[in-house]
Design a protein around this motif. Sequence first.
Motif, PDB file in Angstrom:
ATOM      1  N   LYS A   7       0.832  -1.215   0.000  1.00 42.64           N
ATOM      2  CA  LYS A   7       0.000   0.000   0.000  1.00 42.64           C
ATOM      3  C   LYS A   7       0.864   1.261   0.000  1.00 42.64           C
ATOM      4  N   SER A   8       1.856   1.278   0.878  1.00 41.25           N
ATOM      5  CA  SER A   8       2.694   2.473   0.996  1.00 41.25           C
ATOM      6  C   SER A   8       3.580   2.631  -0.239  1.00 41.25           C
ATOM      7  N   THR A   9       4.081   1.517  -0.747  1.00 41.64           N
ATOM      8  CA  THR A   9       4.872   1.570  -1.987  1.00 41.64           C
ATOM      9  C   THR A   9       4.023   2.154  -3.107  1.00 41.64           C
ATOM     10  N   THR A  31       5.543   8.126   2.478  1.00 42.32           N
ATOM     11  CA  THR A  31       5.284   7.167   3.544  1.00 42.32           C
ATOM     12  C   THR A  31       6.350   6.075   3.505  1.00 42.32           C
ATOM     13  N   ILE A  32       6.708   5.561   4.661  1.00 40.36           N
ATOM     14  CA  ILE A  32       7.835   4.626   4.707  1.00 40.36           C
ATOM     15  C   ILE A  32       7.427   3.220   4.310  1.00 40.36           C
ATOM     16  N   VAL A  33       8.410   2.485   3.816  1.00 41.17           N
ATOM     17  CA  VAL A  33       8.200   1.138   3.268  1.00 41.17           C
ATOM     18  C   VAL A  33       9.266   0.216   3.824  1.00 41.17           C
ATOM     19  N   THR A  47       4.254  -1.991   9.010  1.00 42.81           N
ATOM     20  CA  THR A  47       5.167  -0.855   9.023  1.00 42.81           C
ATOM     21  C   THR A  47       4.399   0.435   9.294  1.00 42.81           C
ATOM     22  N   THR A  48       3.333   0.647   8.534  1.00 43.33           N
ATOM     23  CA  THR A  48       2.552   1.870   8.680  1.00 43.33           C
ATOM     24  C   THR A  48       1.729   1.786   9.965  1.00 43.33           C
ATOM     25  N   ARG A  49       1.749   2.878  10.751  1.00 50.26           N
ATOM     26  CA  ARG A  49       1.044   2.827  12.045  1.00 50.26           C
ATOM     27  C   ARG A  49      -0.176   3.719  12.111  1.00 50.26           C
ATOM     28  N   LEU A  83      -5.276   8.159   1.193  1.00 50.72           N
ATOM     29  CA  LEU A  83      -5.123   7.861   2.604  1.00 50.72           C
ATOM     30  C   LEU A  83      -4.496   6.476   2.749  1.00 50.72           C
ATOM     31  N   ASP A  84      -3.230   6.454   3.109  1.00 50.23           N
ATOM     32  CA  ASP A  84      -2.542   5.190   3.348  1.00 50.23           C
ATOM     33  C   ASP A  84      -2.896   4.736   4.761  1.00 50.23           C
ATOM     34  N   THR A  85      -3.016   3.452   4.960  1.00 47.58           N
ATOM     35  CA  THR A  85      -3.417   2.953   6.282  1.00 47.58           C
ATOM     36  C   THR A  85      -2.519   1.792   6.709  1.00 47.58           C
ATOM     37  N   PRO A  86      -2.553   1.453   8.002  1.00 44.52           N
ATOM     38  CA  PRO A  86      -1.850   0.246   8.444  1.00 44.52           C
ATOM     39  C   PRO A  86      -2.514  -0.987   7.834  1.00 44.52           C
TER      40      PRO A  86
HETATM   41 MG   LIG Z   1       2.495   0.711   4.800  1.00 46.32          MG
END
Ligand SMILES: [Mg+2]
Length: 308
Positions: free
Chosen positions: A20-22, A33-35, A41-43, A60-63
């Motif tokens: 998702k973040s990638t 956002t970090i990968v 990873t995502t909090r 909207l990126d999510t955990p």
């Molecule tokens: Mg993520």
Amino acid sequence: MDKQNHCGRVALIGPPNAGKSTLLNALLGQKITIVTPKPQTTRNQIVGILSEGDDQAIFLDTPGLTEQHGRLSKTMTQAIWSTLREADILVLVIDGNLYVRNQELLETDLGPLIKALSVDERSMVLVVNKIDLFADKNLMLPLFVKLNEIWPKAEIFPLSALAKDGLDELRKLILKKLPVGEFEFPKDQVSTQPVRFMVAEIIREKLFLYLRQEVPYGVAVDIEAWDEGAEGEQTIIHALIYVAKAAYKGMIIGHGGATLKKIGSEARAEIQELLEQKVHLELWVKVRDHWTEDPAFLRDIGLLTEGG
Ligand SMILES: [Mg+2]
Ligand SMILES: Nc1nc2c(ncn2[C@@H]2O[C@H](COP(=O)(O)OP(=O)(O)OP(=O)(O)O)[C@@H](O)[C@H]2O)c(=O)[nH]1
């Protein structure tokens, strides 16, 4: 006839490690956002903004969605469901490679989402990610058939976020689905994250990359001091790395300080790129027992925004 603007919220949801973040970074052409290769990873909810012509998509990126316990996991799960509620368009991201090989895991991993989204009227795009891992794309067909059975109304969209294959088409598809509306953010704004938070996240990413097993899950980063310095001089940043168990402290510092040094120098290089300025980064490791269960602390470091 007047041209209308379009603006809407696009939720990126799905299991941990799906990409998702990638995907968000790739869609925006910028690291928001970090990968890391580790799941979860995502909090919290991360916002990335894409403005093109008359269209603005607020991603909207999510955990990743899992059934884990504890207060930190609870706040992560809340971030997912609240994102889901506020979205105009749902983009469900899954790891195609994983589910082609283990189709039986699909209903286990996605159970809660299948239930929540089965009666949802909103547009849904089902991104089957990591197709770069398949030389023979025909191997993916049984998965597409199954996904179509689960969500007959979703548009299935195979792509590779990492190889940037299929991104232009996905971007177009999403922009086309945006509701009519005025822009919520200035055209040139790409994120709502404060720079301080991004810096803490970069440090956390390096911790994830260099620490083995469970250690990174017990780690939080807080920026304690930030001194811009005079023009042309370096920015001095002090960050505190909180660990939930005393045993982790030694692991992060490493033999003769080697691990912390490596984490620090990689983070510093990336922070300098972000700030476009020379940076002096100091990292301190501090034990804070059970911080993942401490609502006041979670609020302090920005992981808890409501209730709790
Ligand atoms: Mg993520
Ligand atoms: N081969 C391949 N790997 C990918 C692709 N997209 C992401 N990855 C890798 O998958 C891992 C997880 O990526 P993330 O973007 O952190 O996944 P996520 O869904 O945000 O994960 P959480 O935040 O933990 O829920 C990383 O190692 C990525 O490099 C892809 O298209 N192909």
